[in-house]
Enzyme design. Structure first.
Site, PDB file in Angstrom:
ATOM      1  N   ILE A  24       0.734  -1.867  -0.212  1.00  0.00           N
ATOM      2  CA  ILE A  24       0.267  -0.132   0.162  1.00  0.00           C
ATOM      3  C   ILE A  24       0.775   1.561   0.072  1.00  0.00           C
ATOM      4  O   ILE A  24       0.047   2.019   0.091  1.00  0.00           O
ATOM      5  CB  ILE A  24      -0.861  -0.204   1.102  1.00  0.00           C
ATOM      6  CG1 ILE A  24      -0.328   0.160   2.622  1.00  0.00           C
ATOM      7  CG2 ILE A  24      -1.493  -0.880   0.874  1.00  0.00           C
ATOM      8  CD1 ILE A  24      -0.985  -0.024   3.890  1.00  0.00           C
ATOM      9  N   ASP A  25       2.355   0.754   0.264  1.00  0.00           N
ATOM     10  CA  ASP A  25       3.180   2.414   0.161  1.00  0.00           C
ATOM     11  C   ASP A  25       4.118   2.339  -0.773  1.00  0.00           C
ATOM     12  O   ASP A  25       5.187   3.523  -0.005  1.00  0.00           O
ATOM     13  CB  ASP A  25       2.782   3.010   1.876  1.00  0.00           C
ATOM     14  CG  ASP A  25       3.284   3.995   2.040  1.00  0.00           C
ATOM     15  OD1 ASP A  25       3.179   4.398   1.530  1.00  0.00           O
ATOM     16  OD2 ASP A  25       3.661   4.658   3.170  1.00  0.00           O
ATOM     17  N   PRO A  26       4.664   1.930  -0.872  1.00  0.00           N
ATOM     18  CA  PRO A  26       5.813   1.798  -2.117  1.00  0.00           C
ATOM     19  C   PRO A  26       5.700   2.962  -2.980  1.00  0.00           C
ATOM     20  O   PRO A  26       4.385   2.697  -3.356  1.00  0.00           O
ATOM     21  CB  PRO A  26       5.985   0.273  -2.106  1.00  0.00           C
ATOM     22  CG  PRO A  26       5.465  -0.564  -1.443  1.00  0.00           C
ATOM     23  CD  PRO A  26       4.161   0.178  -1.326  1.00  0.00           C
ATOM     24  N   ARG A  49      -0.361   3.168  -3.828  1.00  0.00           N
ATOM     25  CA  ARG A  49       0.508   4.343  -4.315  1.00  0.00           C
ATOM     26  C   ARG A  49       0.015   3.352  -6.808  1.00  0.00           C
ATOM     27  O   ARG A  49       0.860   2.696  -6.577  1.00  0.00           O
ATOM     28  CB  ARG A  49       1.187   4.873  -4.705  1.00  0.00           C
ATOM     29  CG  ARG A  49       1.234   4.577  -3.088  1.00  0.00           C
ATOM     30  CD  ARG A  49       3.024   6.049  -2.352  1.00  0.00           C
ATOM     31  NE  ARG A  49       2.669   6.131  -1.334  1.00  0.00           N
ATOM     32  CZ  ARG A  49       2.750   7.549  -1.497  1.00  0.00           C
ATOM     33  NH1 ARG A  49       2.769   8.685  -2.825  1.00  0.00           N
ATOM     34  NH2 ARG A  49       2.323   7.871   0.321  1.00  0.00           N
TER      35      ARG A  49
END
Length: 232
Positions: A24-26, A49
Site C-alpha cells: 500500500i505504500d511503496p 500507490r
C-alpha cells in the site's frame, strides 16, 4: 519470503499462510515482484500507490482491477491485482481516530447531531467509488498512518455506520460489513466480471505533475554514503 512462509506454515498450518499481497505504500511496483507472489501461490495483490495519471485513466475506464501477467509460464505468472480507491486511508469525512475530528453523533438530543448528514455523505462516496469498479463489490479502507491508537473510537463509529447504513439497504442497495482482502477478492472472482490484463511495471511513480518519486535509491549518492559511514 520463502523463509517467512515456511515458518508460518510450520507454526500455524495452512490457515496461517498469507495469500494476499498488501503493497500500500511503496513508490511504484515491479512486474517481477508480482511474478514472485504469483509463483508463491498468492491469490491477489492490492496496491495503494500508482502514478496519478495512470490512476485517473483507470478510474474513468473502470480498470482499477486487473489480471497482472507478470511472468512466463501461463497461469503461474498471473495474479489478480487491485488498486485501492483511497490509497490506504478512509474516505473523506470518515476518519475516526484521535488524530482526526470526524465522528458520527446519533443522539438527536445533542447539538452536534449529524447522523443524517453522515449517512448521505457516505452513500454518495460509496456510489462514487463503485462507479470505478466492474463488480458489485467494493473495498473501503479504514485507517491510515499511526492510527488505531484508540481503536475503540474507530470501531464505535464503524459499528454505527454499518448499523444505520444497513437499515437503509433496501432503498440504497448498499450493504456494509467488516471484511478482509481475501473475502473481498473471493466476491470479485465469484462475480465473474471480465478484467483487463497488464504485463509491465507500475514505474515510474508520480504523485502529481512533475513530482516523480524515482530517485530515492540512486539520487545524492555522496551524501547518502557520508550518512551511512557516519552512522556505522
Amino acid at each position: 519470503m520463502a523463509l517467512g512462509i515456511r515458518f508460518l506454515q510450520e507454526e500455524f498450518g495452512d490457515c496461517g499462510r498469507p495469500k494476499i499481497g498488501w503493497q500500500i505504500d511503496p513508490f511504484g511496483h515491479s512486474r517481477e515482484y508480482a511474478n514472485i507472489l504469483a509463483k508463491f501461490g498468492y491469490d491477489g495483490l492490492f496496491l495503494g500507490r500508482i502514478d496519478y495519471d495512470d490512476k485517473n485513466r483507470r478510474l474513468k475506464e473502470k480498470n482499477m482491477e486487473m489480471i497482472w501477467t507478470a511472468g512466463e509460464g501461463g497461469e503461474e505468472g498471473r495474479i489478480f491485482t487491485g488498486i485501492n480507491y483511497n490509497g490506504y486511508g478512509p474516505p473523506p469525512g470518515f476518519c475516526f481516530d484521535t488524530l482526526c475530528t470526524d465522528v458520527i453523533m446519533d443522539d438527536e438530543r445533542l447539538e452536534d447531531y449529524n447522523l443524517d448528514e453522515k449517512l448521505a455523505s457516505f452513500i454518495n462516496l460509496t456510489r462514487e467509488q463503485a462507479a470505478s469498479y466492474k463488480s458489485d463489490n467494493i473495498m473501503m479502507t479504514m485507517g491510515s498512518d499511526f492510527q488505531y491508537q484508540e481503536a475503540n473510537m474507530w470501531y464505535k463509529n464503524l459499528d454505527k455506520l454499518i448499523k444505520y447504513m444497513n437499515e437503509k439497504k433496501e432503498d440504497t442497495k448498499i450493504n456494509l460489513m467488516y471484511s478482509t482482502p481475501s473475502c473481498y477478492l473471493k466476491s470479485v472472482k465469484d462475480s465473474k466480471v471480465p478484467l483487463p490484463s497488464k504485463n509491465d511495471d507500475f514505474f515510474p511513480y508520480a504523485s502529481d505533475p512533475h513530482a516523480y518519486w524515482t530517485g530515492y535509491f540512486t539520487s545524492r549518492p555522496a551524501l547518502k554514503g557520508m550518512i551511512r559511514k557516519t552512522n556505522s
